[in-house]
Design a protein around this motif. Sequence first.
Motif, PDB file in Angstrom:
ATOM      1  N   LEU A 140     -27.807  -0.849  -1.717  1.00 28.91           N
ATOM      2  CA  LEU A 140     -28.533   0.077  -0.851  1.00 28.91           C
ATOM      3  C   LEU A 140     -29.660   0.835  -1.544  1.00 28.91           C
ATOM      4  O   LEU A 140     -30.189   1.796  -0.987  1.00 28.91           O
ATOM      5  N   TYR A 154     -22.212  -0.223   6.467  1.00 29.30           N
ATOM      6  CA  TYR A 154     -22.614   0.475   5.246  1.00 29.30           C
ATOM      7  C   TYR A 154     -22.224   1.945   5.294  1.00 29.30           C
ATOM      8  O   TYR A 154     -21.719   2.505   4.305  1.00 29.30           O
ATOM      9  N   GLN A 185     -18.647   2.550   4.527  1.00 29.62           N
ATOM     10  CA  GLN A 185     -18.338   2.477   3.095  1.00 29.62           C
ATOM     11  C   GLN A 185     -18.838   3.723   2.359  1.00 29.62           C
ATOM     12  O   GLN A 185     -18.144   4.255   1.484  1.00 29.62           O
ATOM     13  N   MET A 208     -22.500   1.813  -3.360  1.00 26.62           N
ATOM     14  CA  MET A 208     -23.114   0.694  -2.653  1.00 26.62           C
ATOM     15  C   MET A 208     -24.316   0.195  -3.447  1.00 26.62           C
ATOM     16  O   MET A 208     -25.434   0.702  -3.319  1.00 26.62           O
ATOM     17  N   THR A 234     -25.661  -1.489   9.632  1.00 27.92           N
ATOM     18  CA  THR A 234     -25.804  -0.107   9.176  1.00 27.92           C
ATOM     19  C   THR A 234     -24.482   0.633   9.317  1.00 27.92           C
ATOM     20  O   THR A 234     -24.081   1.397   8.419  1.00 27.92           O
TER      21      THR A 234
END
Length: 420
Positions: free
Chosen positions: A410, A397, A400, A407, A394
Amino acid sequence: MGNHPASDAIDIAVVGAGIIGVACALQLARQGKRVRVLDPQEPGQGASFGNAGHLATEQVFPIADLSILTRLPAMLMDPMGPLRLDWKYLPQALPWFLRLLLNLRAAPFQRTVAGLRGLNEASLEAWQRLLASIQRPDLLKVDGSLLVYEREESRRALQQVQARMAGQGVPLEFWEGAAVHAAAPQLSERIRGGLFFPRTGHFIDPHRVVRELAAAAEGLGVRFVRQQVHGGHLLADGVALSTDAGSVQARQVLVACGAHSAPLTASLTGKQVPLDTERGYHLMLPHEHGRLPFAVTSLERRFIMTPLADGLRLAGTVEFAGLVRPANMERAWQLHRLSQGLFRDELDTAGASPWMGFRPSLPDSLPIIDRVGEGRVLLAFGHQHLGLTQAAVTAEYIGQLAQGQAMAGLEAYRLGRFAS
């Protein structure tokens, strides 16, 4: 990690100092962000303090299936059951449970499993990267875990679990009783066999993991401030948060305060998120060392035993009773009763300590990992009982998303899957 005066420039204010918030704060600091973490408690004092310590990459199915309908009477009537719904909380919980049932239909159920599998398959390597980066790979033991059964009539149920998990690509092995006792000789002869999951593991001290990550973040300039965030709103070029010590402004905010995330998310985004809490209990046995080589879960008794640096932790029950009602610590002591008969010699409960924490759960069993509000609001909460497992991936992510990267993987975790 105490109170600090306000700073002039904050790139990202992280609300929540649990494992998700702290891992994200470290990731963001490594990207050159000026980060402040706001939480009324020291890092790792919520659900992150007392979780089972199991890296549960094998758990790719939601917490409930359609059998929950037949179990509802027992959930309401048995205060010690493995899945408990406090009847006084039922009116409040009913809308959430109706949403849960809708998510058990075929299509949404498949989306949930795919979403959990996607995060879990990436979690082990993400954790290895993260712990190596702070020179503490020793905090995670990647030595597998075991799901055992005792009754012959349970063998078929275990084989069904095996087939379902194998169908999702979960690495596993079926062990007969002899293999179980060779690996864990202190387990009782009542154990007939089990499923071994080689790509799982356990953290030797979950609270220590949070503190080590927090220390690494502080070394990069992250400031941990003991403040309660009461709400917030968007500004033209950032966000403003109202706290018990005044206003805090930042270019971005990350909402990562676990089971307490819904009100702040609503004030920042206008979205009413159907977030509830699985109240989890543990019983820590400080004199139990060397009983188990890895985490062991009982199929019939529905709880887990994890060997930690400071003893053996018994955990794993679920109670739905909200954030306000006092803990029923008898549920923690019930874990010891559940352990009786699983070992050749009974466990030593001298100095045992009970605990309860709030695990943030959404009715589709998936977390929210998203960027909204034109990039000013980041979200990372709702990981239910997989917060520790999924924290490192997590954080990658969120790093980013904070940089504005698109993404594609996601979609399943977007805030927009819930109506306002």
